[in-house]
Design an enzyme around this catalytic site. Structure first.
Site, PDB file in Angstrom:
ATOM      1  N   TYR A 103       0.527  -1.123  -0.021  1.00 43.37           N
ATOM      2  CA  TYR A 103      -0.160  -0.204   0.116  1.00 43.37           C
ATOM      3  C   TYR A 103       0.882   1.561   0.508  1.00 43.37           C
ATOM      4  O   TYR A 103       0.645   1.971   1.092  1.00 43.37           O
ATOM      5  CB  TYR A 103      -0.974   0.095   1.213  1.00 43.37           C
ATOM      6  CG  TYR A 103      -1.595   0.413   1.442  1.00 43.37           C
ATOM      7  CD1 TYR A 103      -3.168   0.575   0.266  1.00 43.37           C
ATOM      8  CD2 TYR A 103      -2.124   1.755   2.096  1.00 43.37           C
ATOM      9  CE1 TYR A 103      -4.463   1.623  -0.274  1.00 43.37           C
ATOM     10  CE2 TYR A 103      -3.516   3.354   1.658  1.00 43.37           C
ATOM     11  CZ  TYR A 103      -4.356   2.563   0.894  1.00 43.37           C
ATOM     12  OH  TYR A 103      -5.426   3.699   1.417  1.00 43.37           O
TER      13      TYR A 103
ATOM     14  N   SER B  99       3.257  -3.762   9.116  1.00 45.29           N
ATOM     15  CA  SER B  99       3.045  -2.683   8.344  1.00 45.29           C
ATOM     16  C   SER B  99       3.100  -1.623   8.496  1.00 45.29           C
ATOM     17  O   SER B  99       1.633  -1.035   9.217  1.00 45.29           O
ATOM     18  CB  SER B  99       2.801  -2.999   7.053  1.00 45.29           C
ATOM     19  OG  SER B  99       2.742  -2.044   6.376  1.00 45.29           O
TER      20      SER B  99
ATOM     21  N   SER C   2       1.950   1.168   6.805  1.00 47.96           N
ATOM     22  CA  SER C   2       1.134   1.424   5.624  1.00 47.96           C
ATOM     23  C   SER C   2      -0.459   0.692   6.165  1.00 47.96           C
ATOM     24  O   SER C   2      -1.546   1.266   5.507  1.00 47.96           O
ATOM     25  CB  SER C   2       1.223   0.821   3.772  1.00 47.96           C
ATOM     26  OG  SER C   2       2.205   0.885   3.587  1.00 47.96           O
TER      27      SER C   2
ATOM     28  N   ASP D 228      10.494  -3.603  -5.937  1.00 49.97           N
ATOM     29  CA  ASP D 228      10.218  -5.117  -7.108  1.00 49.97           C
ATOM     30  C   ASP D 228      11.236  -5.737  -5.703  1.00 49.97           C
ATOM     31  O   ASP D 228      11.799  -6.706  -6.783  1.00 49.97           O
ATOM     32  CB  ASP D 228      11.329  -4.023  -8.545  1.00 49.97           C
ATOM     33  CG  ASP D 228      10.076  -3.298  -8.939  1.00 49.97           C
ATOM     34  OD1 ASP D 228       8.866  -4.004  -9.480  1.00 49.97           O
ATOM     35  OD2 ASP D 228      10.070  -2.163  -8.996  1.00 49.97           O
TER      36      ASP D 228
ATOM     37  N   GLN E 267      10.050  -8.312  -4.499  1.00 50.87           N
ATOM     38  CA  GLN E 267       8.673  -9.371  -4.731  1.00 50.87           C
ATOM     39  C   GLN E 267       8.774 -10.887  -4.647  1.00 50.87           C
ATOM     40  O   GLN E 267       8.109 -11.787  -4.756  1.00 50.87           O
ATOM     41  CB  GLN E 267       8.123  -8.816  -6.328  1.00 50.87           C
ATOM     42  CG  GLN E 267       7.448  -7.711  -5.981  1.00 50.87           C
ATOM     43  CD  GLN E 267       7.562  -6.750  -7.771  1.00 50.87           C
ATOM     44  OE1 GLN E 267       7.576  -7.718  -8.454  1.00 50.87           O
ATOM     45  NE2 GLN E 267       7.114  -5.242  -7.442  1.00 50.87           N
TER      46      GLN E 267
ATOM     47  N   HIS F 111       4.937  -3.303 -12.835  1.00 48.92           N
ATOM     48  CA  HIS F 111       6.458  -3.794 -14.101  1.00 48.92           C
ATOM     49  C   HIS F 111       7.041  -4.299 -14.123  1.00 48.92           C
ATOM     50  O   HIS F 111       6.554  -5.801 -13.343  1.00 48.92           O
ATOM     51  CB  HIS F 111       7.075  -2.482 -13.335  1.00 48.92           C
ATOM     52  CG  HIS F 111       9.136  -2.534 -13.612  1.00 48.92           C
ATOM     53  ND1 HIS F 111       9.273  -2.065 -14.719  1.00 48.92           N
ATOM     54  CD2 HIS F 111       9.824  -2.409 -12.494  1.00 48.92           C
ATOM     55  CE1 HIS F 111       9.963  -2.076 -14.477  1.00 48.92           C
ATOM     56  NE2 HIS F 111      10.815  -2.874 -13.687  1.00 48.92           N
TER      57      HIS F 111
ATOM     58  N   GLU G  12      12.894  26.938 -12.734  1.00 48.41           N
ATOM     59  CA  GLU G  12      12.120  26.766 -13.861  1.00 48.41           C
ATOM     60  C   GLU G  12      11.837  26.051 -14.973  1.00 48.41           C
ATOM     61  O   GLU G  12      11.450  25.946 -15.570  1.00 48.41           O
ATOM     62  CB  GLU G  12      12.989  28.229 -14.496  1.00 48.41           C
ATOM     63  CG  GLU G  12      13.500  29.352 -14.323  1.00 48.41           C
ATOM     64  CD  GLU G  12      13.896  30.422 -15.573  1.00 48.41           C
ATOM     65  OE1 GLU G  12      12.833  30.695 -16.552  1.00 48.41           O
ATOM     66  OE2 GLU G  12      14.550  31.616 -14.576  1.00 48.41           O
TER      67      GLU G  12
HETATM   68  P1  NAD Z   1       6.167   1.600  -2.394  1.00 50.08           P
HETATM   69  O1  NAD Z   1       8.040   1.302  -2.196  1.00 50.08           O
HETATM   70  O2  NAD Z   1       5.614   3.010  -2.398  1.00 50.08           O
HETATM   71  O3  NAD Z   1       5.230   0.235  -1.918  1.00 50.08           O
HETATM   72  C1  NAD Z   1       5.814  -0.672  -0.692  1.00 50.08           C
HETATM   73  C2  NAD Z   1       4.784  -1.018   0.279  1.00 50.08           C
HETATM   74  O4  NAD Z   1       5.297  -2.418  -0.278  1.00 50.08           O
HETATM   75  C3  NAD Z   1       4.620  -0.453   0.819  1.00 50.08           C
HETATM   76  O5  NAD Z   1       3.050  -0.482   1.597  1.00 50.08           O
HETATM   77  C4  NAD Z   1       5.067  -1.406   1.763  1.00 50.08           C
HETATM   78  O6  NAD Z   1       4.534  -2.291   3.694  1.00 50.08           O
HETATM   79  C5  NAD Z   1       5.074  -3.282   1.194  1.00 50.08           C
HETATM   80  N1  NAD Z   1       5.472  -3.774   1.211  1.00 50.08           N
HETATM   81  C6  NAD Z   1       7.029  -3.722   1.473  1.00 50.08           C
HETATM   82  N2  NAD Z   1       7.347  -5.212   1.804  1.00 50.08           N
HETATM   83  C7  NAD Z   1       6.560  -5.808   2.125  1.00 50.08           C
HETATM   84  C8  NAD Z   1       6.251  -6.758   2.255  1.00 50.08           C
HETATM   85  N3  NAD Z   1       8.000  -7.733   2.720  1.00 50.08           N
HETATM   86  N4  NAD Z   1       5.157  -7.648   2.133  1.00 50.08           N
HETATM   87  C9  NAD Z   1       3.958  -7.019   2.500  1.00 50.08           C
HETATM   88  N5  NAD Z   1       4.166  -6.085   2.122  1.00 50.08           N
HETATM   89  C10 NAD Z   1       5.049  -4.641   1.638  1.00 50.08           C
HETATM   90  O7  NAD Z   1       6.755   0.414  -4.008  1.00 50.08           O
HETATM   91  P2  NAD Z   1       6.480   1.562  -5.206  1.00 50.08           P
HETATM   92  O8  NAD Z   1       7.136   2.553  -5.867  1.00 50.08           O
HETATM   93  O9  NAD Z   1       4.501   1.827  -5.816  1.00 50.08           O
HETATM   94  O10 NAD Z   1       6.116   0.182  -6.735  1.00 50.08           O
HETATM   95  C11 NAD Z   1       5.299  -1.169  -6.516  1.00 50.08           C
HETATM   96  C12 NAD Z   1       5.423  -1.103  -8.028  1.00 50.08           C
HETATM   97  O11 NAD Z   1       4.826  -0.781  -9.106  1.00 50.08           O
HETATM   98  C13 NAD Z   1       7.249  -1.920  -8.296  1.00 50.08           C
HETATM   99  O12 NAD Z   1       7.034  -2.554  -9.863  1.00 50.08           O
HETATM  100  C14 NAD Z   1       7.410  -0.558  -9.250  1.00 50.08           C
HETATM  101  O13 NAD Z   1       8.186  -0.484 -10.245  1.00 50.08           O
HETATM  102  C15 NAD Z   1       5.986  -0.307  -9.780  1.00 50.08           C
HETATM  103  N6  NAD Z   1       5.732   1.041 -10.347  1.00 50.08           N
HETATM  104  C16 NAD Z   1       5.883   2.488  -9.194  1.00 50.08           C
HETATM  105  C17 NAD Z   1       5.975   3.890  -9.911  1.00 50.08           C
HETATM  106  C18 NAD Z   1       5.579   4.768  -9.066  1.00 50.08           C
HETATM  107  O14 NAD Z   1       4.595   5.212  -8.950  1.00 50.08           O
HETATM  108  N7  NAD Z   1       6.291   4.365  -7.621  1.00 50.08           N
HETATM  109  C19 NAD Z   1       4.779   3.754 -10.728  1.00 50.08           C
HETATM  110  C20 NAD Z   1       4.892   2.659 -12.156  1.00 50.08           C
HETATM  111  C21 NAD Z   1       4.924   1.444 -11.576  1.00 50.08           C
HETATM  112 MG    MG Z   2      10.017   1.944 -12.873  1.00 52.54          MG
HETATM  113 MG    MG Z   3      16.514  31.988 -17.455  1.00 50.50          MG
END
Ligand code: NAD
Ligand code: MG
Ligand code: MG
Ligand code: MG
Ligand code: MG
Ligand code: MG
Length: 341
Positions: free
Chosen positions: A31, A57, A59, A89, A92, A114, A237
């Site tokens: 989350y 957690s 979250s 990532d 996971q 991703h 800027e």
């Molecule tokens: P994040 O770091 O913001 O969120 C991590 C969440 O995972 C937290 O709620 C944490 O409590 C939970 N977590 C961590 N370890 C855990 C575990 N062992 N068990 C259960 N929950 C656990 O992550 P994110 O940046 O949202 O990235 C998530 C996925 O989305 C990735 O695959 C990333 O590449 C992809 N993604 C992210 C963005 C972005 O805006 N950050 C954009 C596109 C794709």
């Molecule tokens: Mg990325």
């Molecule tokens: Mg200028």
């Protein structure tokens, strides 16, 4: 640039078979940035959402406050028709092995935002589940904000494994549930999304631009100019310039800037970001494609306790540009420095 551009098909709300999502239970694992956005947007689209998190957690409290049900990862997966994995990532593969794999229902779907772990074979799902990706092309907090405002962030989606024969429809309907098809959604593959996403963030969006700004700031400061002035000219800027490009391409930005600025843009740009930089970009892409980057990042997380990563984070946070920026932003009353939830 060589070659013609063949435009991809773009899917919108009206192209979606929403029945593919109706009545489905979705487990959102994690989350954080993406997790909260997917969960809240799907819920507001009428989908039954459960959050899967580890005990303790931070979250979990946020998710409960938002009115969502929170379970352990194992419980959430066991009850789900679609499991969307939105934890970092690099974590996971372990969570998949320990808590997801044995709880996945045959015929259900395993989903990602991703392609990293599927493409680099850190997660190998069983044959009897769908595997798809819906990846918003924007940060999670914008995915939520734009949904609430009635618009949406574009997604790319991909089907890696189609056990149900419905994976395409389900993936596209999921994209609608989080608001993606309001903006337009494009089909890709796990390979293409993984390699281009990593390249974009490394070479251009995050790595490239931060280094460009930092080099510009340092060049002015080292030449004796005031840091506050250097900050305005090379950093502050940037958003206004990028906003214009975002709205109407580089041409709109160039229309708005002075002819003096535009002339310097054409003559100095290629001197600064030169053929050597393009060659460096090709090298970065090569390291992504042959798995070198993935290997280094996974090793950094395993063996080294992220020592190098954490040191780099600290060094960059302590750079004078951040100090000057914090001071200046405080003086700009219309900017709030609140961290996103
Ligand atoms: P994040 O770091 O913001 O969120 C991590 C969440 O995972 C937290 O709620 C944490 O409590 C939970 N977590 C961590 N370890 C855990 C575990 N062992 N068990 C259960 N929950 C656990 O992550 P994110 O940046 O949202 O990235 C998530 C996925 O989305 C990735 O695959 C990333 O590449 C992809 N993604 C992210 C963005 C972005 O805006 N950050 C954009 C596109 C794709
Ligand atoms: Mg990325
Ligand atoms: Mg200028
Ligand atoms: Mg982060
Ligand atoms: Mg990205
Ligand atoms: Mg002009």
């Amino acid at each position: 640039m060589k070659g013609e551009i063949n435009m991809a098909k773009v899917f919108y709300d009206q192209d979606v078979n929403w029945e593919a999502m109706e009545g489905k239970k979705v487990a959102i694992i994690g989350y954080g940035s993406q997790g909260h956005a997917h969960a809240l947007n799907l819920r507001d689209s009428g989908i039954d959402v459960t959050i899967g998190l580890y005990k303790g957690s931070k979250s979990a409290e946020k998710a409960r406050k938002a009115g969502l049900t929170v379970q352990t990862v194992a419980e959430a997966v066991a009850g789900a028709d679609i499991t969307m994995v939105l934890i970092p990532d690099e974590k996971q593969a372990d969570v998949y092995k320990n808590e997801i794999r044995d709880n996945l229902r045959p015929g259900s779907a395993l989903a990602f935002a991703h392609g990293f772990n599927i493409h680099f074979k850190q997660i190998i799902p069983p044959d009897d589940v769908d595997v798809f990706m819906v990846a918003p092309k924007g940060p999670g907090h914008i995915v939520r904000r734009q949904f609430v405002e009635g618009s949406g962030v574009p997604d790319v989606f991909a089907v890696e494994q189609d056990a149900s024969g419905q994976a395409f429809d389900i993936a596209l309907a999921y994209a609608r549930g989080i608001g993606g098809t309001r903006a337009g959604v494009i089909q890709t593959t796990f390979q293409e999304e993984t390699e281009t996403d990593l390249f974009g963030e490394q070479a251009v969006l995050c790595g490239g631009i931060c280094q460009l700004i930092t080099n510009g700031f340092e060049t002015l400061c080292e030449a004796g100019y005031q840091p506050e002035i250097a900050y305005f000219e090379t950093f502050h800027e940037m958003k206004m310039i990028v906003d214009l490009m975002y709205e109407g391409g580089m041409a709109k930005m160039r229309y708005s800037i002075s002819d003096t600025a535009e002339y310097g843009d054409y003559t100095a740009g290629p001197r600064v970001i030169s053929d050597a930089s393009k060659q460096a970009m090709k090298d970065v892409l090569h390291d992504i494609q042959d798995g070198t980057f993935a290997k280094d990042w996974l090793l950094e997380n395993k063996a080294a306790g992220r020592a190098h990563f954490l040191a780099m984070r600290r060094q960059h946070a302590e750079h004078p540009i951040e100090e000057v920026g914090a001071k200046l932003r405080k003086m700009m009353s219309w900017l709030n420095e609140e961290k996103p939830e």
